[in-house]
Design an enzyme around this catalytic site. Structure first.
Site, PDB file in Angstrom:
ATOM      1  N   LYS A 189       0.857  -1.095   0.065  1.00  0.00           N
ATOM      2  CA  LYS A 189       0.038   0.039  -0.111  1.00  0.00           C
ATOM      3  C   LYS A 189       0.853   1.214  -0.132  1.00  0.00           C
ATOM      4  O   LYS A 189       0.274   2.178  -0.254  1.00  0.00           O
ATOM      5  CB  LYS A 189      -0.793  -0.040   1.231  1.00  0.00           C
ATOM      6  CG  LYS A 189      -0.263   0.193   2.522  1.00  0.00           C
ATOM      7  CD  LYS A 189      -1.251   0.354   3.511  1.00  0.00           C
ATOM      8  CE  LYS A 189      -0.515   0.246   5.230  1.00  0.00           C
ATOM      9  NZ  LYS A 189      -1.584   0.340   6.098  1.00  0.00           N
TER      10      LYS A 189
ATOM     11  N   LYS B 265       5.298   2.036  -0.080  1.00  0.00           N
ATOM     12  CA  LYS B 265       6.333   1.905  -0.910  1.00  0.00           C
ATOM     13  C   LYS B 265       6.981   0.720  -0.746  1.00  0.00           C
ATOM     14  O   LYS B 265       7.343   0.023   0.364  1.00  0.00           O
ATOM     15  CB  LYS B 265       7.421   3.397  -0.558  1.00  0.00           C
ATOM     16  CG  LYS B 265       7.118   4.407  -0.969  1.00  0.00           C
ATOM     17  CD  LYS B 265       8.250   5.620  -0.670  1.00  0.00           C
ATOM     18  CE  LYS B 265       7.698   6.590  -1.250  1.00  0.00           C
ATOM     19  NZ  LYS B 265       8.879   7.770  -1.016  1.00  0.00           N
TER      20      LYS B 265
ATOM     21  N   THR C 284       8.869  -0.312   6.168  1.00  0.00           N
ATOM     22  CA  THR C 284       9.382   0.311   7.252  1.00  0.00           C
ATOM     23  C   THR C 284      10.910   0.253   7.336  1.00  0.00           C
ATOM     24  O   THR C 284      11.550   1.362   7.422  1.00  0.00           O
ATOM     25  CB  THR C 284       8.893   0.017   8.615  1.00  0.00           C
ATOM     26  OG1 THR C 284       7.323   0.090   8.508  1.00  0.00           O
ATOM     27  CG2 THR C 284       9.489   0.736   9.626  1.00  0.00           C
TER      28      THR C 284
ATOM     29  N   VAL D  76      16.106  -0.643  21.961  1.00  0.00           N
ATOM     30  CA  VAL D  76      16.730  -0.189  20.596  1.00  0.00           C
ATOM     31  C   VAL D  76      16.324   1.164  20.027  1.00  0.00           C
ATOM     32  O   VAL D  76      17.207   1.920  19.834  1.00  0.00           O
ATOM     33  CB  VAL D  76      16.645  -1.246  19.555  1.00  0.00           C
ATOM     34  CG1 VAL D  76      17.526  -0.971  18.387  1.00  0.00           C
ATOM     35  CG2 VAL D  76      17.164  -2.521  20.259  1.00  0.00           C
TER      36      VAL D  76
ATOM     37  N   GLU E 191      12.708   4.569  31.340  1.00  0.00           N
ATOM     38  CA  GLU E 191      12.775   3.330  30.890  1.00  0.00           C
ATOM     39  C   GLU E 191      12.051   2.792  32.179  1.00  0.00           C
ATOM     40  O   GLU E 191      12.424   2.739  33.301  1.00  0.00           O
ATOM     41  CB  GLU E 191      13.965   2.540  30.457  1.00  0.00           C
ATOM     42  CG  GLU E 191      13.949   1.186  30.413  1.00  0.00           C
ATOM     43  CD  GLU E 191      12.515   0.632  29.566  1.00  0.00           C
ATOM     44  OE1 GLU E 191      11.729  -0.129  29.866  1.00  0.00           O
ATOM     45  OE2 GLU E 191      12.917   1.013  28.141  1.00  0.00           O
TER      46      GLU E 191
ATOM     47  N   ALA F 274      14.231  -6.451  11.013  1.00  0.00           N
ATOM     48  CA  ALA F 274      14.132  -6.748   9.251  1.00  0.00           C
ATOM     49  C   ALA F 274      14.792  -7.845   8.892  1.00  0.00           C
ATOM     50  O   ALA F 274      14.295  -8.401   8.126  1.00  0.00           O
ATOM     51  CB  ALA F 274      14.606  -5.412   8.821  1.00  0.00           C
TER      52      ALA F 274
ATOM     53  N   HIS G 253      45.326  -8.925  12.070  1.00  0.00           N
ATOM     54  CA  HIS G 253      45.886  -7.833  12.896  1.00  0.00           C
ATOM     55  C   HIS G 253      46.072  -6.594  12.227  1.00  0.00           C
ATOM     56  O   HIS G 253      46.778  -6.942  11.219  1.00  0.00           O
ATOM     57  CB  HIS G 253      46.953  -8.548  13.764  1.00  0.00           C
ATOM     58  CG  HIS G 253      47.803  -7.655  14.651  1.00  0.00           C
ATOM     59  ND1 HIS G 253      47.115  -7.171  15.698  1.00  0.00           N
ATOM     60  CD2 HIS G 253      48.765  -6.710  14.629  1.00  0.00           C
ATOM     61  CE1 HIS G 253      47.906  -6.364  16.524  1.00  0.00           C
ATOM     62  NE2 HIS G 253      48.971  -5.915  15.687  1.00  0.00           N
TER      63      HIS G 253
END
Length: 463
Positions: free
Chosen positions: A41, A43, A47, A183, A203, A315, A440
């Protein structure tokens, strides 16, 4: 509008949603010779591409450039940070998204997938209806994704925004309260602090990034304190009001916080309401679509992938789900996607990366005396010293068994989770990894050193 092979009719697979899970399923199914219709609906890319992973990581890179400029004299480079041009940052960010979007559109077109733009809903268990057009499939895949949640009684608008609104800002706010220390919340807090904002995170859980291993979470909090990012944990939000001058955030302990902007980052909810799922016989639980391990919904030949399936909302998990379902439909019997073995990265400064079980989870599963851990401090890693970062790599293993968890915190440590997920998913023993040669000087050496130590032969670390 439909593109590809046919405008309507019968398909092998009809996919509702063109985000990470939906488009991955479409590309793999088409690759396997199936006739595919993909409905979106908004693009293509969803998200993640347009309002999530990609634009936020572009912001975080701009933030890293700002920090590097601000701290340049530490490295003997004389530079001055004149400020952050938000419209220019937006132009850079949108350029990245635009190039990826164009590439994705080209991929879908090249696979001859019928791409239908419009709002689709299930008409029945085999049919998706889009603006009067009916697309019928032998299989239907539900991939409708997620939206930014808010809290009851908290109306988004004006100075109260979700991540979508935060991306639309044309200025750097002077003072921000971030509601949520997961996150999304800590990533935006990181960006704004780098851009010069005063930031406070609120939080309700006892610690920031609370889903991570406790040692990682504590190190992350220390790093945020050092950066001047304030936070309150274990405290609940009770309300917010706004006026022309700012927003007032009320907490359960009676405290009030005043800021220019309130970011609501309390997680993401599944997009399933009003799409005909329940009418088609599909079980919906608090908005989510429960599935078995093979992503079957319980209605024959109807599958669900990505953020609408209970579990991690990432994702790359949705992407893996999409590929899995396409291969399952094709009869290839792929290995299921197991959440605990999906890599997880928080792209803040510092970064947090993890895969597998935390120490607490491992002890709950295997028993207190069946778990061994080791933390390799980045202080002993040359490249990390060059970058000026602190942090560590923590390994969790079964005693006399494989590594079951890899956890890291520090600048750019997200880049190490590729090897971490191979170690955990292939059930490697510390001795297996210790015998591998790590280049290294790289931060990747920290992974090798940690496994050397856990295998009983520490080099650049104190045992």
């Amino acid at each position: 509008m439909a593109e590809g092979t046919g405008q309507s009719g019968e398909y092998d697979v009809v996919i509702l949603g063109g985000g990470s899970g939906g488009y991955a399923c479409a590309l793999r199914a088409a690759e396997l010779g199936m006739n595919v219709a993909l409905v979106e609906k908004d693009k293509l890319g969803g998200t993640c591409l347009h309002r999530g992973c990609i634009p936020t990581k572009a912001l975080l890179h701009a933030a890293e450039v700002a920090d590097s400029t601000r701290d340049s004299e530490h490295y003997g480079v004389k530079a001055t940070l004149e400020g952050v041009d938000v419209p220019a940052v937006t132009k850079y960010r949108e350029g990245v998204v635009g190039r990826l979007y164009k590439g994705l559109q080209g991929l879908v077109k090249s696979r001859k997938i019928t791409y239908v733009e419009g709002t689709g809903r299930l008409a029945d268990a085999r049919t998706v209806e889009v603006d009067g057009q009916r697309l019928t499939g032998r299989h239907v895949v539900l991939a409708t994704g997620s939206y930014a949640r808010t809290l009851p009684g908290l109306e988004v608008g004006g100075r109260i925004v979700t991540s979508d609104g935060a991306l639309a800002l044309d200025h750097v706010p002077d003072k921000v309260v971030v509601l949520g220390g997961g996150v999304i919340g800590v990533e935006f807090a990181s960006v704004w602090r780098s851009f010069g904002s005063e930031v406070m995170i609120v939080e309700a859980l006892p610690r920031l990034v609370a889903a991570e291993d406790e040692a990682v979470s504590k190190a992350f909090e220390r790093a945020y304190r050092k950066r001047g990012i304030a936070f309150k944990t274990g405290v609940k939000f009770t309300g917010a009001t706004q006026d022309d001058d700012g927003v007032t955030v009320s907490l359960e302990n009676g405290e009030e916080l005043r800021a220019d902007l309130l970011l609501v980052a309390v997680g993401r909810g599944p997009v399933t309401e009003g799409l005909g799922y329940e009418e088609a016989g599909i079980t919906v639980d608090r908005g989510f679509v429960p599935t078995d391990e093979r992503l079957r919904t319980g209605v024959e030949n109807v599958w669900a992938v990505g953020d609408i399936v209970p579990g991690l909302q990432l994702a790359h998990r949705g992407f893996a789900h999409g590929i899995f379902v396409a291969e399952e439909i094709a009869g290839l019997n792929p290995a299921p996607v197991v959440d605990v073995n999906v890599p997880r990265v928080t792209y803040s400064e510092p970064e947090v990366a993890s895969v597998g079980l935390t120490e607490k989870q491992a002890k709950e599963k295997l028993g207190e005396d069946r778990v061994a851990t080791y933390e390799y401090n980045l202080g002993g890693n040359g490249k990390s010293q060059i970058l000026g970062t602190t942090g560590f790599v923590k390994l969790v293993r079964e005693v006399d068994g494989p590594v079951v968890g890899v956890h890291a915190v520090g600048t750019r440590m997200g880049e190490q989770i590729g090897e971490g997920q191979l170690i955990v998913n292939w059930e490697a023993y510390p001795e297996d990894v210790a015998s591998l040669v790590h280049a290294h000087p790289t931060q990747n050496e920290a992974m090798g050193e940690a496994h050397l130590a856990l295998a009983g032969k520490p080099l650049h670390s104190h045992s």
